[in-house]
Structures are given as structure tokens and as C-alpha cells.
Design a protein around this motif. Structure first.
Motif, PDB file in Angstrom:
ATOM      1  N   LEU A 162       0.625  -1.375   0.066  1.00 39.91           N
ATOM      2  CA  LEU A 162      -0.056   0.029   0.139  1.00 39.91           C
ATOM      3  C   LEU A 162       0.818   1.506  -0.182  1.00 39.91           C
ATOM      4  CD1 LEU A 162      -3.325   1.455   2.000  1.00 39.91           C
ATOM      5  CD2 LEU A 162      -1.541   2.311   1.847  1.00 39.91           C
ATOM      6  N   TYR A 163       0.420   2.169  -0.619  1.00 42.68           N
ATOM      7  CA  TYR A 163       1.352   4.134  -0.509  1.00 42.68           C
ATOM      8  C   TYR A 163       0.686   4.740  -0.313  1.00 42.68           C
ATOM      9  CZ  TYR A 163       3.789   7.483  -2.768  1.00 42.68           C
ATOM     10  OH  TYR A 163       4.219   9.046  -2.387  1.00 42.68           O
ATOM     11  N   GLN A 164      -0.199   5.445   0.559  1.00 40.92           N
ATOM     12  CA  GLN A 164      -0.998   6.321   0.455  1.00 40.92           C
ATOM     13  C   GLN A 164       0.023   7.776  -0.143  1.00 40.92           C
ATOM     14  OE1 GLN A 164      -2.698   7.299   4.000  1.00 40.92           O
ATOM     15  NE2 GLN A 164      -2.525   9.230   4.141  1.00 40.92           N
ATOM     16  N   ILE A 165      -0.562   8.292  -1.262  1.00 40.98           N
ATOM     17  CA  ILE A 165      -0.370   9.695  -1.863  1.00 40.98           C
ATOM     18  C   ILE A 165       0.452  11.158  -1.047  1.00 40.98           C
ATOM     19  CG2 ILE A 165      -0.529  11.750  -3.677  1.00 40.98           C
ATOM     20  CD1 ILE A 165      -1.187   9.661  -5.289  1.00 40.98           C
ATOM     21  N   LYS A 166       0.835  11.473  -0.245  1.00 46.83           N
ATOM     22  CA  LYS A 166       1.569  12.586   0.081  1.00 46.83           C
ATOM     23  C   LYS A 166       0.504  13.581  -0.173  1.00 46.83           C
ATOM     24  CE  LYS A 166       5.830  10.973   1.601  1.00 46.83           C
ATOM     25  NZ  LYS A 166       5.662   9.365   0.824  1.00 46.83           N
ATOM     26  N   ASP A 167      -0.149  14.335  -1.579  1.00 48.31           N
ATOM     27  CA  ASP A 167       0.357  14.942  -1.628  1.00 48.31           C
ATOM     28  C   ASP A 167      -1.307  14.647  -1.553  1.00 48.31           C
ATOM     29  OD1 ASP A 167       2.210  16.039  -2.379  1.00 48.31           O
ATOM     30  OD2 ASP A 167       1.884  15.244  -4.578  1.00 48.31           O
ATOM     31  N   ASP A 168      -2.402  16.376  -1.154  1.00 46.83           N
ATOM     32  CA  ASP A 168      -3.891  16.344  -1.002  1.00 46.83           C
ATOM     33  C   ASP A 168      -4.756  16.271  -2.188  1.00 46.83           C
ATOM     34  OD1 ASP A 168      -6.591  16.261   0.136  1.00 46.83           O
ATOM     35  OD2 ASP A 168      -6.440  18.558   0.404  1.00 46.83           O
ATOM     36  N   VAL A 169      -4.310  15.070  -2.876  1.00 52.15           N
ATOM     37  CA  VAL A 169      -5.534  14.842  -4.440  1.00 52.15           C
ATOM     38  C   VAL A 169      -6.350  13.770  -4.578  1.00 52.15           C
ATOM     39  CG1 VAL A 169      -3.171  15.907  -6.177  1.00 52.15           C
ATOM     40  CG2 VAL A 169      -3.663  12.923  -5.230  1.00 52.15           C
ATOM     41  N   PHE A 170      -6.928  13.825  -4.984  1.00 57.46           N
ATOM     42  CA  PHE A 170      -7.986  12.724  -5.628  1.00 57.46           C
ATOM     43  C   PHE A 170      -8.021  12.412  -6.282  1.00 57.46           C
ATOM     44  CE2 PHE A 170     -13.369  12.357  -4.899  1.00 57.46           C
ATOM     45  CZ  PHE A 170     -12.797  11.716  -5.741  1.00 57.46           C
ATOM     46  N   GLY A 171      -7.586  10.816  -6.106  1.00 56.44           N
ATOM     47  CA  GLY A 171      -7.441   9.830  -7.496  1.00 56.44           C
ATOM     48  C   GLY A 171      -8.064   9.299  -8.019  1.00 56.44           C
ATOM     49  N   GLU A 172      -7.638   9.343  -9.662  1.00 56.89           N
ATOM     50  CA  GLU A 172      -8.484   8.275 -10.522  1.00 56.89           C
ATOM     51  C   GLU A 172      -7.666   6.998 -11.034  1.00 56.89           C
ATOM     52  OE1 GLU A 172     -11.926   8.924 -11.479  1.00 56.89           O
ATOM     53  OE2 GLU A 172     -12.239  10.668 -10.436  1.00 56.89           O
ATOM     54  N   GLY A 173      -8.075   6.354 -11.741  1.00 58.36           N
ATOM     55  CA  GLY A 173      -7.705   5.552 -12.877  1.00 58.36           C
ATOM     56  C   GLY A 173      -6.669   5.229 -12.249  1.00 58.36           C
TER      57      GLY A 173
END
Length: 352
Positions: A172-183
């Protein structure tokens, strides 16, 4: 503005009969051009059809310059499926007398597929658990494992790997940036993850180390779905368009999803399998409804088949479940389907 005042003055000095003549000639050409444009706009074109811009009946016009989607084409051009393919196209016409431009028009026309989309049927052959905490945005299968990208902000956009049938991740990797992930998709041993409105695309190695962050190419309105077609990345944006890029996000081409009667907009999560792009349709008739998946020819954009998976959401148990939004394919050719916060993954056998 000064140009038109001078012309009017010249006509006026030559007498009332010539004033009528000047206006009448201009009106005659305008009317004829309007008729030409109207016929093109109202026609339902198919691949192989020819579009002709006649100028014989236009007084004083010696040539017309035609541009389709900002590319110049002959005045008599054939819809070849490459230069001009399926979908909506913008046209600019410039009419000339010698080297002087005397009139111009901008309009659109539509090219439809030659055949209707087939209504596809299927069987549910297996079910697997799915973690209902996962707000599924991207989904693919490899070597017995599911790779999943999740969405939402505040640390909920993640990249996850787990065994099919498990609910806990092996990676598992959690993106550090506050973004909304998609495909998400994989190409040449790297994983690409879209963001929705954050104008960023992330690239990882297979150990989930983030190695690059790309700016979203300008052709994409918003990031929705992504898949790999050969050595190309295919990306949806929520319209009927699918844009293609190389591994470095250099733009290559665009197709539009159409059958013989209509476009298929709101293309969302996508997956390429056995020569077709499978895309779920996020909205239908203005309502949030991910029941339909369409099968699209990646070369032309022609919609070959339509699936209705409305029953699947009712077969899983999480009352907070959202839309169907995960498409993958097993090695045996069966489709795997899940959705945002679903507690099940369904294995689907497509009836040929």
C-alpha cells in the motif's frame, strides 16, 4: 468597420438600382452558403461518406478553403476514419474571390458508426470479498493480484495491491499530496495513477516507489480513467473522448465513442482486453448510474457492445456502496467488476 462603410458609400453613389444589386448579391451568396452548411450539419455521416463544398453557384467565389478540427482538407473530402473519424467535428470554411476572403462560416458535423452496438449478456460465475473501505477508482488484475487505486482527499487516495479474494493489502502507498485519485494502469513495468481535477499524473515502479509526477496534458479536461493499449496510454476525461499518449505523456491521437445513433459520454473507469476498451458510463440521462459498460474499438471509437450490470449493486451488502467503478480481466478472459465501497468483486463470463 471602416471597410463596410466604404463599400456602402460606393454602392450609394452609383444609384438606387445598384444599391439593391450590391445587397442582393451578398444576400444571395449568404443564403447559398447557409444552405450548404445546413445540409452538412443535418446529415448523419458514416465512415467512407464524402463531403463536398460546392462553389459553382456562388457569385464571384473562385475557391473555398476547408479546415476540419483545425486541419486543412480538400473541398471535396472523404471521411476516412483517420483524418476525420467518428464523433463531433468543427469546420471552418473560407470563401475567396482571387486572394480576397469574402465570406467564412464555422459549424459542426457528426460522424456515426456504421453498425448498432450489440446488447451483451453475461453470467456471474464467482464472487470474492472486496474491502468496503476502498473508494475504487482504478482496478486491474495481474498474476493473481488486484492492483487498485482509490479516491477521495484527506489521505484516502492510495495505491493498493492484494491477492484476489483477500481484503487486506500486501502492498500500500498513500499519496502525500492532498489529491483526489482516479484510474490506474501499468505500462513497461511502471504504474500510472491519474488525479481528478488536480492536473497531476503519478508514476511508480512496481514496488510503489513514486518516481515521477507529470503535469496533466492539456488535451485532458479532467482525469477519469486510464488503461494501456499496446504501448500507449488511453485516458478518459468524462466526455465521449478517449485520448492516447506515449509513455512520457506525449499526445498521439483522440477517438470518440459513438454507435450508429448516439455518443457515449461520461466514460469513466476503463480497461483494455482482447482488442476492445471496456468503459463504464458514469452518468446516464442525468442521473448517477454506473450500470452500463460499453465495449469500444480503440482504433475508431465505434461502440461494439453494451452491458447492463444493474443487478450487481443489489447483490452486495454494504448500504454505503456507490457506483460500479472497477473493471479488470483475469487470464481466462473473465471480467472482474467491483465499485466504490463495494464489499464484493464479481467474476463475469461474457456470453459470446
Amino acid at each position: 468597420m471602416k471597410k463596410y462603410v466604404i463599400i456602402a458609400s460606393v454602392c450609394a453613389t452609383l444609384g438606387s438600382s445598384l444599391i439593391f444589386s450590391c445587397k442582393d448579391n451578398k444576400a444571395k451568396n449568404n443564403t447559398a452558403i447557409t444552405e450548404i452548411v445546413s445540409k452538412i450539419e443535418q446529415n448523419k455521416y458514416k465512415i467512407g461518406d464524402k463531403i463536398t463544398i460546392p462553389i459553382n453557384d456562388l457569385e464571384g467565389v473562385t475557391k473555398v478553403v476547408v479546415s476540419v478540427d483545425e486541419r486543412e482538407v480538400p473541398a471535396d473530402f472523404t471521411i476516412d476514419g483517420k483524418t476525420v473519424g467518428l464523433g463531433n467535428h468543427t469546420v471552418n470554411l473560407k470563401f475567396y474571390k482571387g486572394e480576397e476572403e469574402t465570406n467564412s462560416r464555422d459549424f459542426t458535423f457528426v460522424v456515426y458508426a456504421s453498425e448498432p452496438a450489440k446488447q451483451m449478456t453475461y453470467e456471474v460465475v464467482n464472487t470474492y470479498p472486496h474491502n468496503p473501505d476502498y473508494f475504487t477508482q482504478g482496478f486491474y488484475f495481474k498474476n493473481g493480484n488486484i492492483f487498485e487505486g482509490t479516491g477521495l482527499r484527506e489521505g484516502k487516495t492510495r495505491l493498493i495491491e492484494y491477492k484476489l479474494g483477500a481484503t487486506e493489502p500486501t502492498k500500500l502507498y498513500q499519496i502525500k499530496d492532498d489529491v483526489f485519485g482516479e484510474g490506474i494502469t501499468e505500462l513497461n513495468g511502471f504504474i500510472y495513477q491519474l488525479t481528478w481535477q488536480d492536473r497531476a499524473i503519478y508514476k511508480y515502479d512496481l514496488n510503489f516507489n513514486q518516481i515521477e509526477k507529470y503535469d496533466m496534458p492539456g488535451q485532458i479536461i479532467e482525469g477519469w480513467g486510464i488503461t494501456t493499449v499496446g504501448n500507449e496510454l488511453a485516458i478518459t476525461e468524462g466526455t465521449q473522448r478517449i485520448h492516447f499518449f506515449d509513455a512520457n505523456l506525449k499526445y498521439l491521437r483522440t477517438i470518440q465513442a459513438f454507435d450508429n445513433e448516439q455518443p457515449y459520454s461520461y466514460l469513466n473507469e476503463i480497461e483494455f482486453h482482447d482488442g476492445l476498451i471496456y468503459a463504464n458510463v458514469y452518468l446516464k440521462s442525468g442521473h448517477s448510474n454506473n450500470d452500463n459498460i460499453v465495449a469500444i474499438d480503440p482504433t475508431t471509437g465505434a461502440v461494439k457492445g453494451v452491458f447492463n450490470f444493474a443487478e450487481l449493486k443489489g447483490k452486495q451488502g454494504n448500504p454505503q456502496a456507490n457506483e460500479l467503478n472497477g473493471i479488470a480481466f483475469k487470464d481466462n478472459g473473465n471480467m472482474l467488476l467491483t465499485g466504490k465501497n463495494w464489499d464484493k468483486i464479481f467474476e463475469i463470463k461474457i456470453n459470446k
